[in-house]
Design an enzyme around this catalytic site. Structure first.
Site, PDB file in Angstrom:
ATOM      1  CB  THR A   1      -0.890   0.074   1.230  1.00  0.00           C
ATOM      2  OG1 THR A   1       0.026   0.126   2.170  1.00  0.00           O
ATOM      3  CG2 THR A   1      -1.815  -1.059   1.415  1.00  0.00           C
TER       4      THR A   1
ATOM      5  CD  GLU B   1      -4.828  -1.597   2.963  1.00  0.00           C
ATOM      6  OE1 GLU B   1      -5.394  -1.451   2.158  1.00  0.00           O
ATOM      7  OE2 GLU B   1      -4.099  -0.878   3.658  1.00  0.00           O
TER       8      GLU B   1
ATOM      9  CE  LYS C   1     -12.347  11.893  15.564  1.00  0.00           C
ATOM     10  NZ  LYS C   1     -11.566  10.828  16.126  1.00  0.00           N
TER      11      LYS C   1
ATOM     12  CD1 TRP D   1     -16.697  12.911  15.223  1.00  0.00           C
ATOM     13  CD2 TRP D   1     -16.602  11.225  13.666  1.00  0.00           C
ATOM     14  NE1 TRP D   1     -16.324  11.728  15.636  1.00  0.00           N
ATOM     15  CE2 TRP D   1     -16.012  10.724  14.679  1.00  0.00           C
ATOM     16  CE3 TRP D   1     -16.551  10.338  12.491  1.00  0.00           C
ATOM     17  CZ2 TRP D   1     -15.629   9.448  15.150  1.00  0.00           C
ATOM     18  CZ3 TRP D   1     -16.165   9.203  12.600  1.00  0.00           C
ATOM     19  CH2 TRP D   1     -15.492   8.631  13.810  1.00  0.00           C
TER      20      TRP D   1
END
Lengths: 545, 545
Positions: free
Chosen positions: A187, A333, A442, A447
């Site tokens: 990755t 992944e 946050k 959020w």
């Protein structure tokens, strides 16, 4: 009590067996690295993969557990290397030629690659780098004798076609545990070193089947599939496996991914399904715009992923060319498909306008992908299309660890992988990524999506680029700061930006301040570097804080 | 080296998780045994299956390895029993109510069924048989309190809805080895006792996925699926699994399989995909003929299998109702799908007339079914559409043994299962069954299809029924004898029959003799009993031998 069904390990060679036995004459068309179009068949790929396996096993010592790297474009030979090496129980580690030299050196050494299979195009690169790759035993140049470089300083250079010629096309594949590793892909993390994902035979076979489900990509032997997405990019979106499961005709574009070359193959070879990142499709659409007589009558559907697909691209395919677009999301992944924007029973009944709003999202989870959004305490959040949370995934083709145990924090005790994304899931099950979890702001336990703020701000007249970051705030923990680059000559003010944003986001989302700067830092892949930006503004204090 | 992908056992409860999470509101419509149409959803089936699992585990002692029988029609409750019992690691043994009482007693005792779940319809049958079923602990009557029989002599009668009401709908499924047994179905052998096939979680999940492949049945959440094929018939052709993988809307016809009832559901519920044996479709088509105003606009495709589908049925669906027909072949031992008559890339290019010839065959192998034809020495024979050999199959959803090790001769050392059929495979990969291997006539090392001889002879004027059997011959090992029943009043002669057959089969296939008889023996299921016929003619000698 166990069932009395046959032992039948899910090895990737089963895919080649199936394609060769039932679709043996089906054509594989490649644009070769040497130039000409090359045509072969599954039956021939099967024989040559077996010959390659026997040759690399006898002459290069590749076998169970050997890690062999490839740096190669999508061609029939790259496909043979995958099946030949994987079929022996070896691991194919795909290298991305677009990486910086230092990253490449890091990855090859970290993976401890033994032999490297390289296209002609990359011979000069490896001649330069090989002294920094001490564990590499030698290089197989993926070409025939005629095209082998007359002189090369490569360590132990081997000609690919000579290898094949020396092998046994009747070589019998060994049988082994389906959980054996067969592929490796690193990755490109935005922070820290790249991490290795290790696929198994089982994960690739299951994932390939998943892609052929009628409710996923629906690939079949009636398709002609062109994977423009390179085999070195996130497991080639499984197309080197799913195409064989479906027995589809296969078109491999080799090194030429420009609009004209991609169009030429789509058109001449009557491709019905293709897949790539938005950049490729932007180039193709530009080529089509410049040549208004060109059409795409055979092309039924295009899968677009890798980054969020702009609406303009989707509309252009659907409205101008009658080609459906499947918005796909995934990660290295995840082998890599995580969600697909295909209609379900319930969304089929929606009016077109409603469906388009959903089509722009990242899509829904196919069978074998489990998906949930949670808060910071791992409590599952509702699928209401508004609440956003950390996106976590599970499944037989989802990583449970990185190579050598790095990055363990991404995997929780129950086996869920934290994607690092923040997303909503709507009542129809369609997921929409709203932010990266490290970039979400946050504020008072709620959020705020930095990406949403940026998208709204970028539409404000006079704004060239905008980035939103969360900075510490005494009362609210964090509040958004909007960092803006003005268009040349523009004089847009803080108040004008905020007034523009009002009504377009929730009131409490509005940035506490706007900072005007000359430039916004970017990563190597062109994304905004929030990390650098937060560092730059680390001493900043909000007027109200 | 092992891959680093998640452990994710392929348990059938994953299917229910998937359907409940992503298609929770999708409807399951059943014609109940009590009469009315019942509507529920995957989310509700999920809760009730969990409640059932917790209740049968606490109150009936059903758990890992328990074998529970069902004698029930296709309803939502039967589906709950499958998932509830299988989810615990128990095994659901489906009983076919059409079996003779002696066979049923044999099967229940042989499988050592513990609890029996029975529909109301079969309570009188079990009241009569239970004394011969000493190992059965008791009977769960699949109905609510209101419909429970006021008086019953059944051993330990339990009301199904009371069980559910006492269970915990939040019960967490245990995790265990995916090779654990979950289903059992007995084959109705034409010779000897029925033999038990034992499915595993893995085989059912893989087989279910296989059915959803775009190149197989192509089931998706956009479908409304009606499995007319009963859940007690050959694993319900996987539809109790594949429907959940696809998240399709599901219509379950309960006990009413007559033409009018089947039509009513197909029409009112806008079914897009359905599946059953030819007999069901003959009844439906008769009903449609009698009511010429009736149409089937929603119905896209019908899978027909269980026995070879007459061309007239296929043509009627395609030409009169615009519904495609998928000719399917399989066996209980194959979970059961073995081949499907769907178009491939290559057959898509054929003219309609050519395709129809192929469509009448048994179809091609989907991914995860390996198939070959061999001679008696296990040498593979060519796929030329003419050569016929023993049909052998392999795959993760193909049996490797029968319950208690019976019938071991059908499985060879390499894991291939001998289907007992003789077939050809054409160059496109489509398989056609020409005979049962015990009925094929072996003349001078070459094989003659008894079924082909019968089909040709039956078309001869004056012939009511014909059967071909191989009898010993000094020079050729075996030669065909044709046994014929004349139509009432007909006087057709041996020479007339042979003259009729000339040119329609190879010359050396022509029977050496024709024997006229008053009747031909049949098995309980209406097939010609070649075994009895060979026994009758055991002292026969050919004129030329």
């Amino acid at each position: 009590m166990l069932g009395l069904m046959q032992e039948f390990p899910l090895l990737v060679t089963r895919l080649l067996d199936h394609a060769a036995r039932w679709h043996g004459d089906t054509e594989i068309v490649s644009r070769s690295v040497e130039g000409p179009i090359h045509r072969t068949s599954y039956a021939e790929i099967d024989r040559r993969s077996r010959a390659l396996a026997s040759a690399v096993s006898n002459r290069l010592g590749i076998g169970m557990g050997s890690i062999a790297a490839t740096m190669a474009w999508n061609t029939w030979r790259h496909l043979e290397i995958w099946y030949g090496v994987m079929g022996l129980g070896g691991i194919v580690h795909t290298l991305n030629p677009r990486l910086f030299a230092d990253q490449l050196v890091y990855i090859v050494n970290h993976a401890e690659d033994g032999w490297v299979f390289t296209d002609l195009s990359f011979v000069p690169l490896f001649e330069k780098l090989q002294d920094r790759l001490p564990k590499v035993k030698g290089f197989v140049v993926i070409t025939d004798r005629q095209h082998m470089p007359a002189e090369t300083s490569l360590r132990n250079p081997v000609c690919y076609e000579e290898l094949i010629a020396s092998g046994d096309p009747g070589f019998a594949w060994p049988e082994f545990d389906e959980n054996t590793a067969c592929g490796m892909c690193y990755t490109s993390g935005t922070t820290g070193n790249p991490k290795g994902v290790v696929y198994s035979h089982r994960s690739n076979v299951l994932h390939g089947m998943m892609c052929c489900l009628s409710d996923a990509l629906g690939l079949s032997s009636r398709d002609t599939i062109m994977p423009v997405v390179p085999m070195f990019h996130a497991n080639a979106w499984s197309l080197a496996f799913s195409s064989l499961i479906s027995g589809a005709r296969l078109v491999l574009p080799g090194p030429k991914l420009d609009g004209a070359s991609v169009y030429e193959l789509l058109d001449r070879e009557r491709v019905t399904f293709t897949a790539a990142v938005p950049t490729v499709w932007m180039m193709l659409l530009k080529h089509l715009e410049q040549n208004p007589a060109l059409r795409l009558p055979a092309l039924e559907r295009v899968a677009i992923g890798g980054s969020a697909c702009p609406e303009a691209i989707m509309k252009a395919f659907v409205e101008n060319y009658g080609t459906d677009v499947i918005h796909a999301w995934g990660m290295t992944e995840m082998s890599p498909i995580g969600s697909l924007g295909v209609k379900s029973g319930r969304t089929s009944a929606l009016p077109d306008g409603e469906w388009w709003k959903i089509k722009l999202k990242q899509g829904r989870a196919p069978f074998l992908v489990d998906m949930k959004i949670t808060d910071d305490d791992n409590r599952a959040l509702p699928h209401d299309g508004r609440t956003f949370g950390r996106l976590k995934v599970k499944g037989p083709a989802v990583a449970r660890a990185y190579f050598k145990g790095e990055g363990a924090a991404a995997f929780d005790a129950d086996g869920w992988f934290d994607t690092g994304d923040v997303a909503t899931i709507d009542p129809y099950g369609y997921m929409n990524i709203t932010d990266r979890s490290k970039d979400v702001i946050k504020s008072g336990g709620e959020w705020i999506s930095s990406i949403d703020l940026e998208n709204v701000a970028m539409a404000c007249p006079g704004v060239q680029e905008a980035a939103a970051i969360g900075l510490p705030h005494l009362k609210w923990d964090e509040r958004p700061l909007l960092v803006v680059v003005r268009k040349e000559g523009a004089t847009v003010s803080k108040q004008q930006v905020l007034t523009h944003m009002e009504g377009k986001v929730a009131k409490w989302w509005l940035p506490d301040d706007v900072a005007f700067v000359d430039d916004i830092p970017h990563t190597a892949t062109g994304k905004i570097s929030k990390l650098t930006l937060r560092e730059r503004f680390k001493d900043y204090r909000f007027p109200s804080a």
